[in-house]
Design an enzyme around this catalytic site. Structure first.
Site, PDB file in Angstrom:
ATOM      1  N   HIS A  77       2.923   3.970   8.534  1.00 21.57           N
ATOM      2  CA  HIS A  77       3.046   5.427   8.740  1.00 21.57           C
ATOM      3  C   HIS A  77       3.347   5.749  10.204  1.00 21.57           C
ATOM      4  O   HIS A  77       2.912   6.760  10.729  1.00 21.57           O
ATOM      5  CB  HIS A  77       1.793   6.162   8.243  1.00 21.57           C
ATOM      6  CG  HIS A  77       1.683   6.153   6.744  1.00 21.57           C
ATOM      7  ND1 HIS A  77       2.387   7.026   5.944  1.00 21.57           N
ATOM      8  CD2 HIS A  77       0.991   5.345   5.903  1.00 21.57           C
ATOM      9  CE1 HIS A  77       2.114   6.770   4.669  1.00 21.57           C
ATOM     10  NE2 HIS A  77       1.266   5.748   4.619  1.00 21.57           N
TER      11      HIS A  77
ATOM     12  N   GLY B 196       6.145  -1.554  -9.406  1.00 21.79           N
ATOM     13  CA  GLY B 196       5.244  -0.565  -8.809  1.00 21.79           C
ATOM     14  C   GLY B 196       4.327  -1.139  -7.745  1.00 21.79           C
ATOM     15  O   GLY B 196       3.264  -0.594  -7.466  1.00 21.79           O
TER      16      GLY B 196
ATOM     17  N   SER C 296      19.220  -2.251 -16.825  1.00 19.57           N
ATOM     18  CA  SER C 296      18.246  -3.038 -16.076  1.00 19.57           C
ATOM     19  C   SER C 296      17.473  -3.963 -17.012  1.00 19.57           C
ATOM     20  O   SER C 296      16.924  -3.512 -18.024  1.00 19.57           O
ATOM     21  CB  SER C 296      17.249  -2.121 -15.364  1.00 19.57           C
ATOM     22  OG  SER C 296      16.173  -2.909 -14.880  1.00 19.57           O
TER      23      SER C 296
ATOM     24  N   GLY D 295       4.808  -1.536  -4.527  1.00 18.75           N
ATOM     25  CA  GLY D 295       4.912  -1.046  -3.150  1.00 18.75           C
ATOM     26  C   GLY D 295       5.622  -2.033  -2.247  1.00 18.75           C
ATOM     27  O   GLY D 295       5.488  -1.988  -1.033  1.00 18.75           O
ATOM     28  N   LEU D 296       6.380  -2.961  -2.847  1.00 19.59           N
ATOM     29  CA  LEU D 296       7.177  -3.884  -2.031  1.00 19.59           C
ATOM     30  C   LEU D 296       8.625  -3.393  -1.964  1.00 19.59           C
ATOM     31  O   LEU D 296       9.557  -4.162  -1.762  1.00 19.59           O
ATOM     32  CB  LEU D 296       7.097  -5.312  -2.580  1.00 19.59           C
ATOM     33  CG  LEU D 296       5.690  -5.921  -2.610  1.00 19.59           C
ATOM     34  CD1 LEU D 296       5.705  -7.309  -3.248  1.00 19.59           C
ATOM     35  CD2 LEU D 296       5.080  -5.999  -1.213  1.00 19.59           C
ATOM     36  N   SER D 297       8.785  -2.104  -2.151  1.00 21.59           N
ATOM     37  CA  SER D 297      10.073  -1.432  -1.945  1.00 21.59           C
ATOM     38  C   SER D 297      11.167  -1.803  -2.923  1.00 21.59           C
ATOM     39  O   SER D 297      12.307  -2.067  -2.524  1.00 21.59           O
ATOM     40  CB  SER D 297      10.589  -1.681  -0.525  1.00 21.59           C
ATOM     41  OG  SER D 297       9.876  -0.918   0.363  1.00 21.59           O
TER      42      SER D 297
ATOM     43  N   GLU E 107      17.696   8.320  -0.446  1.00 16.73           N
ATOM     44  CA  GLU E 107      16.289   8.505  -0.847  1.00 16.73           C
ATOM     45  C   GLU E 107      15.809   9.914  -0.456  1.00 16.73           C
ATOM     46  O   GLU E 107      15.169  10.603  -1.247  1.00 16.73           O
ATOM     47  CB  GLU E 107      15.434   7.436  -0.157  1.00 16.73           C
ATOM     48  CG  GLU E 107      13.971   7.474  -0.490  1.00 16.73           C
ATOM     49  CD  GLU E 107      13.598   6.648  -1.718  1.00 16.73           C
ATOM     50  OE1 GLU E 107      14.090   5.519  -1.847  1.00 16.73           O
ATOM     51  OE2 GLU E 107      12.810   7.152  -2.525  1.00 16.73           O
TER      52      GLU E 107
ATOM     53  N   ASP F  35       6.756   5.052  11.156  1.00 21.10           N
ATOM     54  CA  ASP F  35       8.236   5.108  11.263  1.00 21.10           C
ATOM     55  C   ASP F  35       8.782   6.522  11.279  1.00 21.10           C
ATOM     56  O   ASP F  35       9.894   6.743  11.738  1.00 21.10           O
ATOM     57  CB  ASP F  35       8.923   4.234  10.195  1.00 21.10           C
ATOM     58  CG  ASP F  35       8.737   4.707   8.763  1.00 21.10           C
ATOM     59  OD1 ASP F  35       7.843   5.541   8.501  1.00 21.10           O
ATOM     60  OD2 ASP F  35       9.496   4.239   7.896  1.00 21.10           O
TER      61      ASP F  35
ATOM     62  N   ASP G 109      11.740   0.769   5.280  1.00 19.06           N
ATOM     63  CA  ASP G 109      11.975  -0.080   4.107  1.00 19.06           C
ATOM     64  C   ASP G 109      13.434  -0.524   4.025  1.00 19.06           C
ATOM     65  O   ASP G 109      13.736  -1.717   3.873  1.00 19.06           O
ATOM     66  CB  ASP G 109      11.603   0.663   2.817  1.00 19.06           C
ATOM     67  CG  ASP G 109      10.163   1.120   2.823  1.00 19.06           C
ATOM     68  OD1 ASP G 109       9.395   0.629   3.667  1.00 19.06           O
ATOM     69  OD2 ASP G 109       9.812   1.969   1.995  1.00 19.06           O
TER      70      ASP G 109
HETATM   71  C1  GLA Z   1       6.861   4.035   2.667  1.00 16.72           C
HETATM   72  C2  GLA Z   1       8.067   4.659   3.341  1.00 16.72           C
HETATM   73  C3  GLA Z   1       8.295   4.068   4.728  1.00 16.72           C
HETATM   74  C4  GLA Z   1       7.015   4.098   5.564  1.00 16.72           C
HETATM   75  C5  GLA Z   1       5.829   3.555   4.768  1.00 16.72           C
HETATM   76  C6  GLA Z   1       4.516   3.731   5.500  1.00 16.72           C
HETATM   77  O1  GLA Z   1       7.088   2.695   2.396  1.00 16.72           O
HETATM   78  O2  GLA Z   1       9.224   4.471   2.562  1.00 16.72           O
HETATM   79  O3  GLA Z   1       9.348   4.750   5.382  1.00 16.72           O
HETATM   80  O4  GLA Z   1       6.757   5.392   6.036  1.00 16.72           O
HETATM   81  O5  GLA Z   1       5.708   4.170   3.498  1.00 16.72           O
HETATM   82  O6  GLA Z   1       4.485   2.972   6.657  1.00 16.72           O
END
Ligand code: GLA
Length: 388
Positions: free
Chosen positions: A35, A125, A68, A127-129, A163, A37, A175
């Site tokens: 948090h 889901g 998918s 949180g690894l983008s 996004e 960026d 990310d």
């Molecule tokens: C998500 C957002 C990022 C970053 C993180 C927290 O992954 O996509 O841009 O803000 O949360 O660090």
């Protein structure tokens, strides 16, 4: 893998026409700098060897046909270049569509539709983008298909633009940047205020990166994410009445303590304190790593979690249970939540000999406390987008 994906593609879309090509974009994990960026601070993420595979082929018309392997039940989802508005029914295809839309917005002419098959091996889901991975992947496909002159860094910016503007999540650049700029065995030390970055080799010598997945989906997370952002923006505006700064990342700890009374609300003081201290911690962590002091790096990871828990309040029972139990396991060098929070996963540096005990002890505690299982993955740091 490549052959299997091509076979799947031909099964779904038929083998006629131009030959399809196979692409890959990684997922990412952030080691420290959470948090920060969107607060002009530093981040320290790395790309993973797991990610999203895409098989793509240009069509002769303007239709987009997307499938998918992770959402087989949805079948082929169709849309057209002539109507690129996001919609609920479009489901996951809003991510690739958003990137096509962003390319068009930036003046790059995507003239033809495509057939696209995706397969992701990033846990769902987690949180690894996975969404940023799909965005950068789509950008890499379009670049290759049309020969657009865009650098990997541009793919990150276009992905973030999609996004923010198409999918409505006000995320920062971390990310997409980590994914587009990934380099095997290196993390990326990025200053989000200047976009200057450097690679830092990660050699953990007898330890590994372990991801613990809470299996709690984010849900409310996106709205909370935007809420945290605006709390920080308000705190910044208050501070700017007292001190000449552009972002919270401009302050060090002592300056923050000096000027924090300008923030008129205790919650906002804590949010801003996290942003300032976390940025400084990230700078210190990279220095520790360079000095080969992995123990100090681990201590800073732990402090990051405490700050995200107490000041930023984005952890919750699931992530706290995973991390606080991890801290008790001998051989754990550091452990913290990673990503946006409110669910998702944690990242820990665990000595090789302790990994089994880690999974067992943390897994047991998690089941007892939360009522369902966590999943554990030993991950490796990989490169950016690739054509296979
Ligand atoms: C998500 C957002 C990022 C970053 C993180 C927290 O992954 O996509 O841009 O803000 O949360 O660090």
């Amino acid at each position: 893998m490549k052959q299997q994906l091509l076979e799947q593609f031909n099964k779904i879309f038929g083998g006629e026409g131009e030959e399809a090509k196979v692409y890959f974009a990684p997922g990412r994990v952030n080691l420290i700098g959470e948090h920060t960026d969107y607060n002009g601070g530093h981040v320290f993420p790395c790309a993973l060897t797991i990610g999203t595979y895409g098989v793509a082929r240009k069509r002769n018309d303007r239709m987009l046909h997307m499938y998918s392997m992770n959402f087989k039940e949805l079948g082929v989802i169709g849309s057209s270049l002539d109507d690129l508005t996001p919609s609920k029914e479009a489901g996951w295809t809003n991510y690739p569509k958003g990137v096509i839309w962003a390319f068009l917005q930036k003046g790059m002419e995507v003239t033809n539709g495509m057939d696209l098959l995706l397969f992701g091996n990033i846990p769902n889901g987690s949180g690894l983008s996975s969404s940023a991975s799909v965005e950068v992947l789509t950008g890499a496909i379009l670049r290759d298909m049309y020969g657009f002159e865009v650098f990997n860094q541009d793919l990150a910016l276009i992905g973030q633009y999609a996004e923010n503007r198409y999918n409505g999540v006000n995320c920062g650049i971390m990310d997409q940047f980590a994914i587009a700029m990934g380099k095997a065995d290196n993390a990326i030390f990025l200053d989000t205020a200047t976009m200057q970055y450097e690679y830092a080799p990660i050699s953990l010598k007898g330890a590994k990166l372990v991801i613990s997945c809470s299996n709690k989906k984010r849900g409310l997370g996106d709205s909370k994410y935007n809420e945290r952002r605006s709390e920080c923006e308000t705190a910044l505006a208050e501070l700017q009445k007292a001190v000449d700064i552009r972002t919270l990342g401009d302050l060090d700890e002592a300056q923050f303590e000096k000027y924090k009374a300008a923030i008129r609300d205790d919650v906002r003081v804590r949010r801003a304190r996290h942003a300032v201290y976390e940025n400084q911690r990230t700078i210190k962590a990279v220095a520790a790593l360079k000095a080969d002091d992995i123990e100090e790096f681990g201590r800073l990871m732990n402090a990051s979690h405490v700050s995200l828990r107490d000041d930023y309040e984005v952890t919750g029972l699931e992530l706290d249970t995973l991390v606080e139990e991890a801290w008790k396991v001998e051989g754990v060098i550091g452990s913290r939540m990673t990503g946006a929070g409110f669910g998702g996963c944690t990242v820990s540096i665990v000595k090789d000999g302790a990994i089994e005990a880690f999974k067992e002890q943390v897994g047991k505690k998690y089941r007892e406390t939360v009522g369902y299982d966590a999943d554990f993955y030993v991950v490796e740091i990989g490169g950016g987008p690739a054509i296979l």
